[in-house]
Design an enzyme around this catalytic site. Sequence first.
Site, PDB file in Angstrom:
ATOM      1  N   ASP A 215     -14.670  29.675 -38.509  1.00  0.00           N
ATOM      2  CA  ASP A 215     -15.260  28.340 -38.524  1.00  0.00           C
ATOM      3  C   ASP A 215     -15.169  27.681 -37.144  1.00  0.00           C
ATOM      4  O   ASP A 215     -14.294  28.006 -36.345  1.00  0.00           O
ATOM      5  CB  ASP A 215     -14.459  27.501 -39.539  1.00  0.00           C
ATOM      6  CG  ASP A 215     -15.106  26.171 -39.856  1.00  0.00           C
ATOM      7  OD1 ASP A 215     -16.239  26.185 -40.358  1.00  0.00           O
ATOM      8  OD2 ASP A 215     -14.470  25.115 -39.613  1.00  0.00           O
ATOM      9  N   GLU A 239     -18.953  31.171 -36.341  1.00  0.00           N
ATOM     10  CA  GLU A 239     -19.952  30.115 -36.528  1.00  0.00           C
ATOM     11  C   GLU A 239     -20.024  29.251 -35.272  1.00  0.00           C
ATOM     12  O   GLU A 239     -19.115  28.478 -34.989  1.00  0.00           O
ATOM     13  CB  GLU A 239     -19.578  29.221 -37.718  1.00  0.00           C
ATOM     14  CG  GLU A 239     -20.580  28.090 -37.935  1.00  0.00           C
ATOM     15  CD  GLU A 239     -19.947  26.719 -38.176  1.00  0.00           C
ATOM     16  OE1 GLU A 239     -20.654  25.819 -38.643  1.00  0.00           O
ATOM     17  OE2 GLU A 239     -18.744  26.542 -37.886  1.00  0.00           O
TER      18      GLU A 239
HETATM   19  C1  ABC Z   1     -18.124  15.807 -44.700  1.00  0.00           C
HETATM   20  C2  ABC Z   1     -19.149  15.340 -45.719  1.00  0.00           C
HETATM   21  C3  ABC Z   1     -20.485  15.113 -45.070  1.00  0.00           C
HETATM   22  C4  ABC Z   1     -20.327  14.131 -43.947  1.00  0.00           C
HETATM   23  C5  ABC Z   1     -19.280  14.647 -42.962  1.00  0.00           C
HETATM   24  C6  ABC Z   1     -19.022  13.642 -41.859  1.00  0.00           C
HETATM   25  O1  ABC Z   1     -18.045  14.895 -43.637  1.00  0.00           O
HETATM   26  O2  ABC Z   1     -19.293  16.340 -46.741  1.00  0.00           O
HETATM   27  O3  ABC Z   1     -21.383  14.617 -46.049  1.00  0.00           O
HETATM   28  O4  ABC Z   1     -21.560  14.002 -43.282  1.00  0.00           O
HETATM   29  C7  ABC Z   1     -16.391  20.711 -43.882  1.00  0.00           C
HETATM   30  C8  ABC Z   1     -17.074  20.422 -45.204  1.00  0.00           C
HETATM   31  C9  ABC Z   1     -18.097  19.303 -45.029  1.00  0.00           C
HETATM   32  C10 ABC Z   1     -17.461  18.078 -44.380  1.00  0.00           C
HETATM   33  C11 ABC Z   1     -16.856  18.525 -43.039  1.00  0.00           C
HETATM   34  C12 ABC Z   1     -16.227  17.390 -42.237  1.00  0.00           C
HETATM   35  O5  ABC Z   1     -15.862  19.529 -43.308  1.00  0.00           O
HETATM   36  O6  ABC Z   1     -17.724  21.597 -45.637  1.00  0.00           O
HETATM   37  O7  ABC Z   1     -18.628  18.967 -46.301  1.00  0.00           O
HETATM   38  O8  ABC Z   1     -18.453  17.099 -44.179  1.00  0.00           O
HETATM   39  O9  ABC Z   1     -15.078  16.932 -42.849  1.00  0.00           O
HETATM   40  C13 ABC Z   1     -18.232  24.148 -40.208  1.00  0.00           C
HETATM   41  C14 ABC Z   1     -18.308  24.580 -41.685  1.00  0.00           C
HETATM   42  C15 ABC Z   1     -18.421  23.333 -42.538  1.00  0.00           C
HETATM   43  C16 ABC Z   1     -17.113  22.572 -42.446  1.00  0.00           C
HETATM   44  C17 ABC Z   1     -16.599  22.484 -41.069  1.00  0.00           C
HETATM   45  C18 ABC Z   1     -15.362  21.758 -40.853  1.00  0.00           C
HETATM   46  C19 ABC Z   1     -17.131  23.224 -40.034  1.00  0.00           C
HETATM   47  O10 ABC Z   1     -19.290  25.528 -41.882  1.00  0.00           O
HETATM   48  O11 ABC Z   1     -18.709  23.586 -43.885  1.00  0.00           O
HETATM   49  O12 ABC Z   1     -17.354  21.240 -42.986  1.00  0.00           O
HETATM   50  O13 ABC Z   1     -14.334  22.720 -41.112  1.00  0.00           O
HETATM   51  C20 ABC Z   1     -20.668  20.799 -36.631  1.00  0.00           C
HETATM   52  C21 ABC Z   1     -19.679  21.886 -36.257  1.00  0.00           C
HETATM   53  C22 ABC Z   1     -19.709  23.037 -37.248  1.00  0.00           C
HETATM   54  C23 ABC Z   1     -19.518  22.524 -38.685  1.00  0.00           C
HETATM   55  C24 ABC Z   1     -20.612  21.502 -38.952  1.00  0.00           C
HETATM   56  C25 ABC Z   1     -20.504  20.903 -40.352  1.00  0.00           C
HETATM   57  O14 ABC Z   1     -20.512  20.427 -37.990  1.00  0.00           O
HETATM   58  O15 ABC Z   1     -19.962  22.348 -34.949  1.00  0.00           O
HETATM   59  O16 ABC Z   1     -18.668  23.940 -36.934  1.00  0.00           O
HETATM   60  N1  ABC Z   1     -19.518  23.605 -39.691  1.00  0.00           N
HETATM   61  C26 ABC Z   1     -25.232  19.627 -34.231  1.00  0.00           C
HETATM   62  C27 ABC Z   1     -23.989  20.027 -33.467  1.00  0.00           C
HETATM   63  C28 ABC Z   1     -23.165  21.000 -34.299  1.00  0.00           C
HETATM   64  C29 ABC Z   1     -22.809  20.348 -35.623  1.00  0.00           C
HETATM   65  C30 ABC Z   1     -24.126  20.051 -36.335  1.00  0.00           C
HETATM   66  C31 ABC Z   1     -23.938  19.460 -37.732  1.00  0.00           C
HETATM   67  O17 ABC Z   1     -24.891  19.157 -35.528  1.00  0.00           O
HETATM   68  O18 ABC Z   1     -24.343  20.613 -32.236  1.00  0.00           O
HETATM   69  O19 ABC Z   1     -21.984  21.340 -33.613  1.00  0.00           O
HETATM   70  O20 ABC Z   1     -21.998  21.249 -36.398  1.00  0.00           O
HETATM   71  O21 ABC Z   1     -23.285  18.257 -37.657  1.00  0.00           O
HETATM   72  C32 ABC Z   1     -29.939  21.863 -33.314  1.00  0.00           C
HETATM   73  C33 ABC Z   1     -28.917  21.950 -32.218  1.00  0.00           C
HETATM   74  C34 ABC Z   1     -27.541  21.968 -32.834  1.00  0.00           C
HETATM   75  C35 ABC Z   1     -27.352  20.722 -33.701  1.00  0.00           C
HETATM   76  C36 ABC Z   1     -28.456  20.700 -34.762  1.00  0.00           C
HETATM   77  C37 ABC Z   1     -28.323  19.516 -35.710  1.00  0.00           C
HETATM   78  O22 ABC Z   1     -29.717  20.711 -34.130  1.00  0.00           O
HETATM   79  O23 ABC Z   1     -29.124  23.127 -31.458  1.00  0.00           O
HETATM   80  O24 ABC Z   1     -26.541  22.024 -31.837  1.00  0.00           O
HETATM   81  O25 ABC Z   1     -26.077  20.782 -34.352  1.00  0.00           O
HETATM   82  O26 ABC Z   1     -31.225  21.809 -32.753  1.00  0.00           O
END
Ligand code: ABC
Length: 487
Positions: A215, A239
């Site tokens: 992760d 990831e």
């Molecule tokens: C909770 C709630 C959500 C709420 C959030 C603030 O808090 O459920 O409703 O919005 C876990 C849970 C989630 C939880 C989170 C936070 O924890 O599953 O439900 O959300 O507490 C991994 C996992 C994921 C996990 C975590 C945390 C990490 O797969 O399930 O979440 O352990 C970032 C991280 C990535 C992470 C993801 C959720 O967030 O980097 O590791 N996933 C941009 C950023 C990314 C970012 C992404 C989403 O937005 O660059 O880094 O990911 O927020 C493209 C660009 C990308 C861009 C996208 C949107 O557009 O190239 O870079 O991504 O064009």
Amino acid sequence: RTANEWRQRTIYQLLTDRFAQPSNAKNQTLCESNKVEYEVRRYCGGTFKGIIENLDYIKNLGFDAIWISPVVTQFEEETQFGLGWHGYWAQNMYSINPHFGTEQDLKNLVEAAHKKGIWVMVDVVANHMGPQRGKKPKTEEYVKQYTPFNNTSNYHEYCNIHNWNDQNEVEYCSIGGEDLPLPDLDTENPQTASLLIDWISSLVKTYNFDGIRIDTVKHVRKPFWADFTKSAGVFSIGEVFDGNHGYVSDYQNYMDALLGYPLYYTLNSVYADGNSMYGIRDALNQNRQSFKDTNLLGNFLDGHDVPRFLSKKSDQSILRNALAFILLADGIPVVYQGTEQNFNGNPTVSYGGNDPWNREALWSSKYSQSTPTYQFISTILTFRKLLPSKFFSELSVEAWVDANIYMFFKDRVMVVTSNYGKDSGVSRDIIVQGNGRWSPGTDMVNILKCDEIVKVDVNGNLLIKLNQEPKVLYPMKELNGSGLCKL
Ligand code: ABC
Ligand code: CA
């Protein structure tokens, strides 16, 4: 299991809490409606025993590996985003989440899966621990809640990521947002790093896992990952949630493989949004220019952090085209639970299709093995198992591309896909150059529709009669004895 051994595998992504309740569960219908937010942000009752009881559902679907959500113990206190049922909010890294079962249940799961020829990949988090409602990292009071990271020196100073383009901030500060920041582990502190490195080795050995899904890879400095993956000693797939090929690919110098986020964006753009299929040509070229080994990338159409494919485009015929692509393209296909049941993540609510609505409990499907999408995946994966090992190290070759169609050859297979969709009524005749790949007169059968046979013409070319469905063509003679298409 090594990267080379994983090359031919196919991965079914499941969330333990949402995949299956054990047969003796008390509340069999919990979370089934996927309509109540406080419900979908809490535990729904899936367990390791539930997975064991339903391994045949996965096996018959054709997958020979599963990726299970994180297994360690979470906080029991409710936050504004519910509970850590998904597993990414660790409290104690050295105990197993009691909602899912016991340590022995988890060992039993791995053993039962191995007996059925299914490998188990566990999701692991090294970037952060779980958040605590209304509290900010990192007081002594705060950190003493965690095992083994109960010292303030185990964490970075508290800050939130504001500028996502600043790599230092992305690595040092917290994800999760101002409201519920996840305490960020200080992997620059050698003591913290070595605790993580010991932990991963012990987790993999104790439960006999075959691989790890890592992760939040972009949130930890790269050299740490080299030590971490070495200590894990099994195949690692990370990831890096980012669409940039160059940015993601450098991480392949620190772990075996990455989830194919860059290609994910392209596949959604061309299949779900209907953009030009030339996008695939560009994305594959960029993949090959930047990644060390594209045959190890995890190809996916959606997952638990992004909108369900069918929430963006409800046409199942287009879903099948996109699936045909990922199931046979260069790389390891990763299919998210519920795709085979045409789940669409409740697209009508706000954030519909995405987290938390894209994490439906699978039991509402009754585990039907007869949906068209289930059958479709199963047919392609049965076919995939017949292919020689060289298929999995060769690169695909473009056979045809235009605004709506992408066809490729890979070894002796030809895959035909389009984004026209079921309502388009399109039919097109296209002559594809075989370039000596097959001798004239060869009968090529579409394994998805066994009565469709295409004869290679005198010049070695093929006349493709395209409709809205994908085709997977293979020399009919070579299917003899396989059981596919009753041959
Ligand atoms: C909770 C709630 C959500 C709420 C959030 C603030 O808090 O459920 O409703 O919005 C876990 C849970 C989630 C939880 C989170 C936070 O924890 O599953 O439900 O959300 O507490 C991994 C996992 C994921 C996990 C975590 C945390 C990490 O797969 O399930 O979440 O352990 C970032 C991280 C990535 C992470 C993801 C959720 O967030 O980097 O590791 N996933 C941009 C950023 C990314 C970012 C992404 C989403 O937005 O660059 O880094 O990911 O927020 C493209 C660009 C990308 C861009 C996208 C949107 O557009 O190239 O870079 O991504 O064009
Ligand atoms: Ca970090």
